[in-house]
Scaffold this motif. Structure first.
Motif, PDB file in Angstrom:
ATOM      1  N   ASP A 189      33.047 -38.304  10.745  1.00 36.09           N
ATOM      2  CA  ASP A 189      31.939 -39.051  10.131  1.00 36.09           C
ATOM      3  C   ASP A 189      31.204 -38.169   9.125  1.00 36.09           C
ATOM      4  N   GLU A 190      31.993 -37.398   8.385  1.00 37.67           N
ATOM      5  CA  GLU A 190      31.470 -36.496   7.353  1.00 37.67           C
ATOM      6  C   GLU A 190      32.271 -36.729   6.083  1.00 37.67           C
ATOM      7  N   LEU A 191      31.590 -36.973   4.983  1.00 34.85           N
ATOM      8  CA  LEU A 191      32.259 -37.351   3.748  1.00 34.85           C
ATOM      9  C   LEU A 191      32.441 -36.159   2.816  1.00 34.85           C
ATOM     10  N   TYR A 192      33.656 -36.037   2.288  1.00 34.74           N
ATOM     11  CA  TYR A 192      33.952 -35.058   1.251  1.00 34.74           C
ATOM     12  C   TYR A 192      34.042 -35.772  -0.096  1.00 34.74           C
ATOM     13  N   PRO A 193      33.459 -35.200  -1.143  1.00 35.87           N
ATOM     14  CA  PRO A 193      33.568 -35.811  -2.469  1.00 35.87           C
ATOM     15  C   PRO A 193      34.907 -35.494  -3.134  1.00 35.87           C
TER      16      PRO A 193
END
Length: 400
Positions: A189-193
């Motif tokens: 639940d962690e977003l990478y660009p």
């Protein structure tokens, strides 16, 4: 700087990436040598003495050589961290960096992933097959991806930041719920660009799935070190990862490291992680010094990691002792570089953390061209060109 469509043959060539085969049987062994301990002011080869008192003569060494003060004991029988070495014991430094930078387009079959005319990543063959199966579950006009034999891109209607992010998230959620790829069991639940050719964010992707597309990812690593005020000898704080972590449990690591997730910059991430992982107050962590980056493309079980790790040095006061502040670290150990090198060669470090420390040793004169015959090859393997677009943190900062 913009990125344009380029033939794969020019993007992934051995000349571009110094792609050399790994010969694991080529390790030179000098287990009976005793070397003076390395300090910041003992950098020339006259300090390298064999047991019989003869000085080290590089002309007599035909294979890759690197040695610091040999530890004449089992380093897992002391008060330091207990780590189970993996694979081959006693790697050379060159082997270590090649093992981390092991993607070879002549061996590993991949399909490029594009946004318009810009290549964003490379998809491993097994992922490509699953992507085709998923795309077939949609009607012709609703397929989220346009898939060709030698290229994958978003369908024409998937043309905004939000639509691209939803298409990727729906895909990864489907794979996670159907146990398609084991890496998605560690859903963060962690977003990478992911950036486009203009260094704008094209879409965000769940961290645990980024290697499935070989997309460029970004992290930060902090070298937390202490310098003796009299001898100028350097020591480094080393973390041991929690045995409960899904990735690299129990391995040795930098004092602080973490992925650069949306919307943070590398420096913001470094300061944030210092508090979270090492209970480090901001009056100390704000002293981090940016020292470039290490870059590599690594083939792993979870996919292809096209990584750029921002590197920071942090000179710590001798009185500071890091303490775990979350469940990601077992503990911290202050090590001399002879022990660090020995543990590196035994493959006890998380692989990318090991190359960050190798980079530190090179920059601080602990590992020099007069000590390592493969010095330039080591440098090229920890600074591999990545042919995918990167971020513009200045522009991101102005948007906050």
């Amino acid at each position: 700087m913009s990125f344009h469509l380029t033939k794969n043959s020019t993007l992934f060539t051995p000349s571009n990436y110094n792609l050399l085969s790994i010969t694991l049987n080529s390790t030179s062994k000098y287990t009976n040598s005793t070397i003076n301990r390395i300090t910041k002011r003992k950098l020339n080869t006259s300090n390298l003495l064999f047991k019989n008192g003869n000085t080290f003569n590089p002309n007599k060494i035909s294979k890759s050589f690197f040695s610091a003060s040999t530890v004449h004991k089992d380093i897992n029988n002391n008060n330091g961290p207990k780590v189970k070495p993996l694979e081959k014991i006693d790697h050379t430094i060159l082997e270590l960096v090649r093992l981390n930078n092991n993607f070879n387009p002549n061996i590993h079959k991949v399909v490029p992933f594009y946004l318009d005319t810009v290549m964003l990543g490379v998809i491993p063959e097994n992922v490509f097959q699953q992507l085709k199966k998923y795309n077939k579950t949609f009607s012709k006009n609703e397929k989220p991806f346009s898939i060709f034999a030698h290229k994958v891109t978003f369908s024409e209607y998937v043309n905004t930041f939000e639509k691209r992010g939803k298409a990727i998230n729906d895909l990864l959620t489907h794979w996670r719920d159907n146990n398609t790829f084991s890496c998605l069991k560690g859903w963060r639940d962690e977003l990478y660009p992911v950036f486009d050719g203009n260094h704008e964010i094209a879409f965000n992707i769940e961290r645990s799935g980024i290697a499935l597309f070989g997309l460029r990812a970004f992290g930060c690593h902090i070298n937390g070190y202490v310098e003796d005020p009299e001898t100028h000898k350097l020591k480094m704080w080393i973390a041991q990862r929690s045995f409960n972590k899904q990735t690299f449990p129990g391995k040795l690591d930098n004092i602080v490291a973490g992925g650069v997730s949306f919307p943070y910059s590398p420096t913001e991430t470094a300061i944030k992680e210092c508090l979270e992982e090492a209970s480090m107050p901001q009056e100390i962590s704000k002293q981090v010094v940016p020292c470039g980056a290490v870059t590599y493309i690594s083939v792993e079980k979870r996919g292809i990691s096209s990584d750029s790790q921002y590197v920071f040095d942090l000179k710590l006061p001798p009185s500071f002792k890091p303490k775990p502040n979350d469940n990601e670290v077992e503990g911290f150990h202050l090590m001399e570089f002879d022990e660090i090198i020995e543990r590196l060669k035994k493959n006890e470090f998380k692989s990318n953390s090991g190359i960050v420390i190798i980079d530190f040793m090179i920059r601080h004169g602990i590992l020099t061209h007069s000590m390592e015959v493969n010095y330039l090859d080591i440098l090229s393997n920890i600074h591999r060109p990545i042919p995918f677009p990167g971020p513009n943190f200045i522009k991101m900062k102005n948007k906050k």
